[in-house]
Design a protein around this motif. Structure first.
Motif, mmCIF file in Angstrom:
data_model
loop_
_atom_site.group_PDB
_atom_site.id
_atom_site.type_symbol
_atom_site.label_atom_id
_atom_site.label_comp_id
_atom_site.label_asym_id
_atom_site.label_seq_id
_atom_site.Cartn_x
_atom_site.Cartn_y
_atom_site.Cartn_z
ATOM 1 N N ASN A 61 0.779 -1.293 0.010
ATOM 2 C CA ASN A 61 -0.217 0.014 -0.036
ATOM 3 C C ASN A 61 0.887 1.235 -0.060
ATOM 4 O O ASN A 61 0.363 2.193 -0.617
ATOM 5 N N LEU A 62 2.032 1.129 0.663
ATOM 6 C CA LEU A 62 3.002 2.022 0.680
ATOM 7 C C LEU A 62 3.523 2.536 -0.793
ATOM 8 O O LEU A 62 3.416 3.817 -1.271
ATOM 9 N N PHE A 63 3.799 1.487 -1.492
ATOM 10 C CA PHE A 63 4.431 1.645 -2.911
ATOM 11 C C PHE A 63 3.142 2.147 -3.930
ATOM 12 O O PHE A 63 3.556 2.420 -5.033
ATOM 13 N N SER A 64 1.879 1.903 -3.500
ATOM 14 C CA SER A 64 1.153 2.333 -4.300
ATOM 15 C C SER A 64 0.348 3.569 -3.887
ATOM 16 O O SER A 64 -0.585 4.109 -4.417
ATOM 17 N N GLY A 65 0.933 4.303 -2.878
ATOM 18 C CA GLY A 65 0.392 5.670 -2.424
ATOM 19 C C GLY A 65 -0.937 5.502 -1.862
ATOM 20 O O GLY A 65 -1.610 6.607 -1.897
ATOM 21 N N GLY A 66 -1.422 4.323 -1.251
ATOM 22 C CA GLY A 66 -2.475 4.331 -0.714
ATOM 23 C C GLY A 66 -3.560 3.811 -1.450
ATOM 24 O O GLY A 66 -4.498 3.472 -1.205
ATOM 25 N N SER A 67 -3.335 3.618 -2.772
ATOM 26 C CA SER A 67 -4.232 3.077 -3.634
ATOM 27 C C SER A 67 -4.757 1.732 -3.309
ATOM 28 O O SER A 67 -6.003 1.444 -3.755
ATOM 29 N N LEU A 68 -3.991 0.662 -3.105
ATOM 30 C CA LEU A 68 -4.157 -0.462 -2.634
ATOM 31 C C LEU A 68 -5.371 -0.645 -1.644
ATOM 32 O O LEU A 68 -6.543 -1.540 -1.773
ATOM 33 N N SER A 69 -5.357 0.256 -0.418
ATOM 34 C CA SER A 69 -6.368 0.101 0.446
ATOM 35 C C SER A 69 -7.653 0.569 0.205
ATOM 36 O O SER A 69 -8.830 0.322 0.524
ATOM 37 N N ARG A 70 -7.771 1.557 -0.955
ATOM 38 C CA ARG A 70 -9.192 1.920 -1.684
ATOM 39 C C ARG A 70 -9.629 0.983 -2.558
ATOM 40 O O ARG A 70 -10.616 1.373 -3.109
ATOM 41 N N LEU A 71 -8.733 0.178 -3.118
ATOM 42 C CA LEU A 71 -8.885 -0.801 -4.221
ATOM 43 C C LEU A 71 -9.397 0.441 -5.582
ATOM 44 O O LEU A 71 -10.470 0.073 -6.098
ATOM 45 N N SER A 72 -8.640 1.371 -5.722
ATOM 46 C CA SER A 72 -8.889 2.098 -6.843
ATOM 47 C C SER A 72 -8.262 1.688 -8.041
ATOM 48 O O SER A 72 -7.914 0.642 -8.106
ATOM 49 N N LEU A 73 -8.489 2.591 -9.141
ATOM 50 C CA LEU A 73 -8.205 2.125 -10.484
ATOM 51 C C LEU A 73 -6.618 1.843 -10.427
ATOM 52 O O LEU A 73 -5.957 1.050 -11.427
ATOM 53 N N PHE A 74 -5.728 2.609 -9.685
ATOM 54 C CA PHE A 74 -4.455 2.435 -9.799
ATOM 55 C C PHE A 74 -3.807 1.543 -8.597
ATOM 56 O O PHE A 74 -2.829 1.658 -7.879
ATOM 57 N N ALA A 75 -4.686 0.704 -8.110
ATOM 58 C CA ALA A 75 -4.404 -0.250 -6.965
ATOM 59 C C ALA A 75 -3.298 -0.920 -6.938
ATOM 60 O O ALA A 75 -2.454 -1.261 -5.876
ATOM 61 N N LEU A 76 -3.207 -1.510 -8.210
ATOM 62 C CA LEU A 76 -1.647 -2.129 -8.422
ATOM 63 C C LEU A 76 -0.361 -1.381 -8.575
ATOM 64 O O LEU A 76 0.625 -1.963 -8.331
ATOM 65 N N GLY A 77 -0.722 -0.193 -8.676
ATOM 66 C CA GLY A 77 0.645 0.730 -8.991
ATOM 67 C C GLY A 77 1.360 0.288 -10.193
ATOM 68 O O GLY A 77 0.864 -0.216 -11.157
ATOM 69 N N ILE A 78 2.686 0.621 -9.985
ATOM 70 C CA ILE A 78 3.509 0.432 -11.291
ATOM 71 C C ILE A 78 4.501 -0.901 -10.868
ATOM 72 O O ILE A 78 5.153 -1.414 -11.715
ATOM 73 N N MET A 79 3.983 -1.763 -9.891
ATOM 74 C CA MET A 79 4.708 -2.929 -9.515
ATOM 75 C C MET A 79 4.945 -4.013 -10.649
ATOM 76 O O MET A 79 5.967 -4.892 -10.778
ATOM 77 N N PRO A 80 3.484 -4.258 -11.189
ATOM 78 C CA PRO A 80 3.726 -5.185 -12.264
ATOM 79 C C PRO A 80 4.516 -5.018 -13.322
ATOM 80 O O PRO A 80 5.435 -5.902 -13.865
ATOM 81 N N TYR A 81 4.899 -3.693 -13.727
ATOM 82 C CA TYR A 81 5.855 -3.337 -14.820
ATOM 83 C C TYR A 81 7.207 -3.551 -14.258
ATOM 84 O O TYR A 81 8.195 -3.911 -14.942
ATOM 85 N N ILE A 82 7.722 -3.225 -12.988
ATOM 86 C CA ILE A 82 8.671 -3.451 -12.375
ATOM 87 C C ILE A 82 8.948 -5.111 -12.528
ATOM 88 O O ILE A 82 9.959 -5.352 -12.553
ATOM 89 N N THR A 83 8.061 -5.970 -12.042
ATOM 90 C CA THR A 83 8.127 -7.175 -11.770
ATOM 91 C C THR A 83 8.589 -7.857 -13.273
ATOM 92 O O THR A 83 9.577 -8.558 -13.547
ATOM 93 N N ALA A 84 7.825 -7.308 -14.338
ATOM 94 C CA ALA A 84 8.168 -7.829 -15.654
ATOM 95 C C ALA A 84 9.449 -7.387 -16.414
ATOM 96 O O ALA A 84 10.063 -8.106 -17.026
ATOM 97 N N SER A 85 9.984 -6.234 -15.650
ATOM 98 C CA SER A 85 11.140 -5.704 -16.168
ATOM 99 C C SER A 85 12.482 -6.765 -15.661
ATOM 100 O O SER A 85 13.373 -6.994 -16.286
ATOM 101 N N ILE A 86 12.132 -7.053 -14.501
ATOM 102 C CA ILE A 86 13.065 -7.991 -13.658
ATOM 103 C C ILE A 86 12.991 -9.282 -14.378
ATOM 104 O O ILE A 86 14.321 -9.849 -14.748
ATOM 105 N N ILE A 87 11.961 -9.838 -14.820
ATOM 106 C CA ILE A 87 11.846 -11.062 -15.588
ATOM 107 C C ILE A 87 12.627 -10.855 -16.671
ATOM 108 O O ILE A 87 13.459 -12.009 -17.402
ATOM 109 N N LEU A 88 12.243 -9.960 -17.498
ATOM 110 C CA LEU A 88 12.970 -9.787 -19.029
ATOM 111 C C LEU A 88 14.539 -9.651 -18.813
ATOM 112 O O LEU A 88 15.251 -10.022 -19.549
#
Length: 423
Positions: A61-88
């Motif tokens: 929730n800290l890395f999403s700026g509080g979006s996850l606790s609200r289940l807002s449109l940006f709840a996932l944040g940018i972490m999926p992109y970072i995870t994809a970058s690591i995998i690639l």
């Protein structure tokens, strides 16, 4: 630093880039308050205790700026992109076709970026599906769930909305990198963490532990000083250029230096390490079985397993990204091509071996230092009654991104205000 920011506003082009970056970050923060379709806003306020700072959900929730606790449109944040970058990035080492693409220059890098985008969408879709069922298990005292009764249409709508939000954030980050002041993804994470600073300060001020209230400012100051010391530290390798004859002209030789930073990878290893260590407890939370919950609690952000794993991955990714960003063989070839040499070292392969040896000696203590800065405040906070997660990792990211952004502003100012020798 303040003088650099003030000078940046005097240049029209840089001022436009700053305004564009601020507009994109404002749009990012606005989306953090727009709820996803099908979410009960009244119930959202009743489940905030599930996102306390000492849990993995509080960390995400800290890395999403509080979006996850609200289940807002940006709840996932940018972490999926970072995870994809690591995998690639890891796959380029073991998959020959990706390795060939990486060596093809800009065209190959664009192809890898395209693969990263596709993988980001797939990861966001899977992660959002898991979060829907996780939030369905969160209920208030009246027994009402955040997402209510699940149907196929509602699940599909929420998953598509969350996936589209992550895709939009990925696009906004690339826009900031291309048209703004750069470091789009890092600046978005910076904005997420910085938005939680007021609540973190309030939690510190209202904390009943007097020792924590007294020691926390000194710990934060020590971490900031350590980060600046490591980020700005460099080893200057002297380089001498011989006289050369180009056509009918003779170029004069000269002496300069090759700066090797203690931490050439910047703040990227810390972001990647936090993303990887958040993955196991997230899976445990999504599965939501007794064994999975025990597994998630084992990797809680304040636990020794999480801290040890984070330090390990910080060291590994520091070496990995240093090897990606600085190639001693290429540097030695470039020096030899333009008539440069390091005093006391023969050109060619001996120069590459010398640079590699110096870089290894610099990277190891720098990586350990970054790991210590990320782990020590977390360990100290764990010994107190702190009720929020704002440890060394968060401060490390904020200060590191701020330093990199100021350096980019200085570089752009130097390009536009260079006076030359005729001034």
């Amino acid at each position: 630093m303040l003088q650099t920011i003030a000078n940046a506003f005097k240049v029209p082009e840089i001022r436009k880039k700053l305004a564009f970056t601020a507009a994109m970050l404002l749009l990012y923060r606005l989306g953090a308050y727009i709820p996803s379709p099908g979410v009960d806003l009244n119930t959202v306020k009743d489940i905030e205790s599930n996102f306390s700072g000492n849990s993995i959900l509080g960390f995400l929730n800290l890395f999403s700026g509080g979006s996850l606790s609200r289940l807002s449109l940006f709840a996932l944040g940018i972490m999926p992109y970072i995870t994809a970058s690591i995998i690639l990035q890891l796959l380029t080492v073991v998959v020959p076709s990706l390795e060939r693409l990486q060596k093809e220059g800009e065209v190959g890098q664009q192809k890898i970026t395209q693969y990263t985008r596709y993988l980001t969408v797939a990861l966001a879709f899977a992660q959002s599906l898991g979060y829907v069922f996780l939030f369905q298990s969160f209920q208030n005292q009246a027994g009402t769930s955040v997402v209510g009764t699940l149907t196929f249409a509602k699940v599909f709508l929420i998953v598509i909305a969350l996936t589209a939000g992550t895709t939009l954030l990925m696009w906004l980050g690339e826009l900031i990198t291309q048209r703004g002041i750069g470091n789009g993804i890092s600046l978005m994470i910076f904005a997420s963490i910085a938005s939680r600073i007021p609540s973190g300060l309030q939690a510190w001020w209202t904390n009943p532990d007097a020792v924590f209230k007294l020691m926390m400012p000194f710990i934060a100051l020590a971490v900031i000083v350590g980060i600046v010391f490591v980020q700005e530290g460099q080893r200057r390798i002297p380089v001498q250029y011989a006289k050369r004859i180009v056509g009918r002209r003779m170029t004069t030789g000269g002496s300069t230096y090759l700066p090797l930073r203690v931490n050439m990878a910047g703040v990227i290893p810390v972001i990647f390490a936090a993303s990887i260590m958040a993955f196991p407890p997230t899976i445990g939370q999504l599965i939501n079985t007794p064994a999975a919950r025990d597994f998630a609690n084992f990797f809680t952000p304040n636990g020794w397993a999480y801290v040890a794993g984070e330090v390990f991955f910080i060291v590994v990714f520091t070496y990995f990204y240093t090897a990606v960003t600085f190639n001693p063989v290429d540097q030695a070839d470039n020096l030899k091509k333009y008539g440069g040499f390091i005093p006391g070292v023969r050109p060619g392969r001996p120069t590459a071996e010398y640079l590699d040896r110096i870089l290894s000696r610099l990277t190891f203590p720098g990586a350990l230092y970054l790991g210590a800065i990320a782990a020590l405040p977390t360990i100290l906070i764990n010994q107190t009654s702190a009720n929020f997660f704002f440890g060394g990792t968060s401060i490390l990211i904020v200060i590191g991104v701020a330093l990199d952004t100021v350096k980019q502003l200085e570089a752009q100012l130097m390009m536009r205000n260079y006076e030359g020798f005729l001034k």
